[in-house]
Design a protein around this motif. Structure first.
Motif, PDB file in Angstrom:
ATOM      1  N   PHE A  69     -42.998 117.520 -13.766  1.00 43.89           N
ATOM      2  CA  PHE A  69     -42.417 116.714 -14.840  1.00 43.89           C
ATOM      3  C   PHE A  69     -42.735 117.315 -16.189  1.00 43.89           C
ATOM      4  O   PHE A  69     -43.469 118.293 -16.308  1.00 43.89           O
ATOM      5  CB  PHE A  69     -42.891 115.257 -14.729  1.00 43.89           C
ATOM      6  CG  PHE A  69     -44.345 115.026 -15.048  1.00 43.89           C
ATOM      7  CD1 PHE A  69     -44.725 114.664 -16.333  1.00 43.89           C
ATOM      8  CD2 PHE A  69     -45.328 115.150 -14.074  1.00 43.89           C
ATOM      9  CE1 PHE A  69     -46.059 114.435 -16.639  1.00 43.89           C
ATOM     10  CE2 PHE A  69     -46.662 114.922 -14.378  1.00 43.89           C
ATOM     11  CZ  PHE A  69     -47.027 114.567 -15.667  1.00 43.89           C
ATOM     12  N   THR A 302     -48.703 115.012 -26.009  1.00 39.42           N
ATOM     13  CA  THR A 302     -47.491 114.339 -26.485  1.00 39.42           C
ATOM     14  C   THR A 302     -47.701 112.833 -26.464  1.00 39.42           C
ATOM     15  O   THR A 302     -47.424 112.138 -27.436  1.00 39.42           O
ATOM     16  CB  THR A 302     -46.292 114.727 -25.603  1.00 39.42           C
ATOM     17  OG1 THR A 302     -46.110 116.120 -25.731  1.00 39.42           O
ATOM     18  CG2 THR A 302     -45.035 114.010 -26.032  1.00 39.42           C
ATOM     19  N   ALA A 303     -48.206 112.331 -25.349  1.00 39.08           N
ATOM     20  CA  ALA A 303     -48.410 110.882 -25.239  1.00 39.08           C
ATOM     21  C   ALA A 303     -49.561 110.443 -26.144  1.00 39.08           C
ATOM     22  O   ALA A 303     -49.463 109.464 -26.872  1.00 39.08           O
ATOM     23  CB  ALA A 303     -48.678 110.502 -23.795  1.00 39.08           C
TER      24      ALA A 303
HETATM   25  C1  COI Z   1     -47.821 113.746 -22.039  1.00 41.39           C
HETATM   26  O1  COI Z   1     -48.631 113.763 -22.965  1.00 41.39           O
HETATM   27  O2  COI Z   1     -46.603 113.771 -22.239  1.00 41.39           O
HETATM   28  C2  COI Z   1     -48.256 113.701 -20.658  1.00 41.39           C
HETATM   29  O3  COI Z   1     -47.546 114.166 -19.838  1.00 41.39           O
HETATM   30  C3  COI Z   1     -49.537 113.063 -20.352  1.00 41.39           C
HETATM   31  C4  COI Z   1     -49.424 111.902 -19.455  1.00 41.39           C
HETATM   32  C5  COI Z   1     -48.842 110.669 -19.955  1.00 41.39           C
HETATM   33  C6  COI Z   1     -49.338 112.176 -18.046  1.00 41.39           C
END
Ligand code: COI
Length: 356
Positions: A69, A302-303
């Protein structure tokens, strides 16, 4: 131009209030889907109503975990435009993950076209409140109905969208991190540098143990010596020691090459900070703290965006960082990065791509 079909959702959902958003609980009205077969390659790109999918119980992804992903965000900037941040870097990383997991390469331009079209359709879902965004989750799963162990011959790629607030329940306040030298996330030669679903499955047990002890996340050490700092699993890690910004180097291939990580390194260097990408042992971190030289610790993702670390526990040695407050440098990086993303700061590196 690509030929992306569009089937409109006839039952659109009400949009959530943007100041009440959590992370990853609400999904928009549409999703992008594309199929792969050996005969046709990636085909039938389409945008369809978001909803359940039907797969046979024998579908390979359920058994052998061939799944990858990505995570990126669309922001509503101060002009009210919808923009994304370094999207081609996420798309390129998806293909690097795909290669390692024996998943066929995706046409990067086609995926970008699909993402842009999806975001244009869902533009009203991009929230405007401070600290919110529309999280973009592209992913690929193996879909052969087969129980032998080999790469699948068929795949599905999806992009789903979720309006989000802060990732951690602490919001953007400092998080408490538990350093584990008992479990490992990834070893050299393994999947660590990919966004394979398996890496996240591998992290759950230790994360649950840490939670029971009152910690938000786990800081992983290297699999060989259980000594060198790697990453947190949902974010890369940075230390500011005696004025120098230090982050583990990506050399061993067991750490995710985070796009926020790279952005912080680039921004900090451009502002004259000394940044070292190198091996850093957990002893060095604790010694620096003893000597009063550990100024700040923070994670990037990112998250998570920039998430200050207020406490580290390593074998019950507990240290508090910067009195449990967000440090000056972390705050500067947070302000610079989100400033570029929301259009308050000049985008010197051409990272922002306008959608509409
Ligand atoms: C992200 O920071 O986009 C991630 O993939 C971390 C997580 C939410 C699995």
């Amino acid at each position: 131009m690509s030929n992306i079909q569009f089937i409109r959702n006839q039952n659109p959902k009400p949009k959530p209030k943007s100041d009440e958003l959590k992370f990853g609980t609400i999904f928009t009205d549409h999703m992008f889907v594309m199929d792969y077969s050996v005969e046709k390659g990636w085909h039938d790109p389409r945008i369809v109503p978001y909803g359940p999918i039907s797969l046979e119980p024998s579908t390979m992804v359920f058994h052998y975990g061939q799944a990858i992903f990505e995570g990126l965000k669309a922001y509503r900037n101060i002009k009210g435009e919808v923009v994304t941040f370094r999207p081609m870097d996420n798309i390129a990383r998806l293909n690097r993950s795909a290669e390692r997991l024996c998943i066929p390469q995706v046409d990067q331009e086609l995926l970008w076209e699909g993402l842009k079209m999806l975001l244009e359709i869902e533009k009203d879902w991009v929230p405007a409140a401070e600290g919110t965004a529309l999280y973009i989750r592209p992913f690929i799963i193996a879909t052969d109905p087969y129980l032998g162990v080999r790469p699948s011959h068929t795949y599905k790629l999806f992009i789903i969208l979720s309006p989000v607030g802060a990732y951690y329940t602490e919001g953007f306040k400092p998080v408490k991190i538990y350093v584990t030298d008992k479990y490992v996330r990834a070893a050299r030669g393994g999947l660590g540098y990919t966004k394979a679903a398996a890496n996240y499955a591998a992290s759950l047990y230790a994360a649950e143990e840490a939670k029971k002890k009152g910690y938000t996340q786990v800081l992983w050490l290297d699999a060989c010596h259980h000594r060198y700092v790697e990453e947190v699993g949902t974010m890369n890690i940075f230390f500011k020691i005696d004025g120098v910004v230090v982050t583990p180097s990506l050399e061993g291939g067991s750490i995710l090459p985070g796009i926020t990580r790279d952005s912080v390194i680039t921004l900090a260097r451009s502002m004259g900070y000394k940044v070292e990408e190198r091996l850093i042992s957990i002893e060095e971190v604790f010694e620096a703290h003893e000597k009063g030289k550990l100024e700040e610790v923070f994670g990037t993702g990112t998250a998570a965006v920039i998430s200050p670390v207020g406490e580290l526990n390593w074998n019950d040695r507990v240290i508090k960082i910067n009195d449990g407050q967000m440090g000056e440098f972390s705050k500067l990086m947070y302000d610079k990065l989100t400033g570029i993303q929301y259009g308050r700061e000049e985008d010197k590196f051409n990272w922002v791509k306008k959608i509409c």
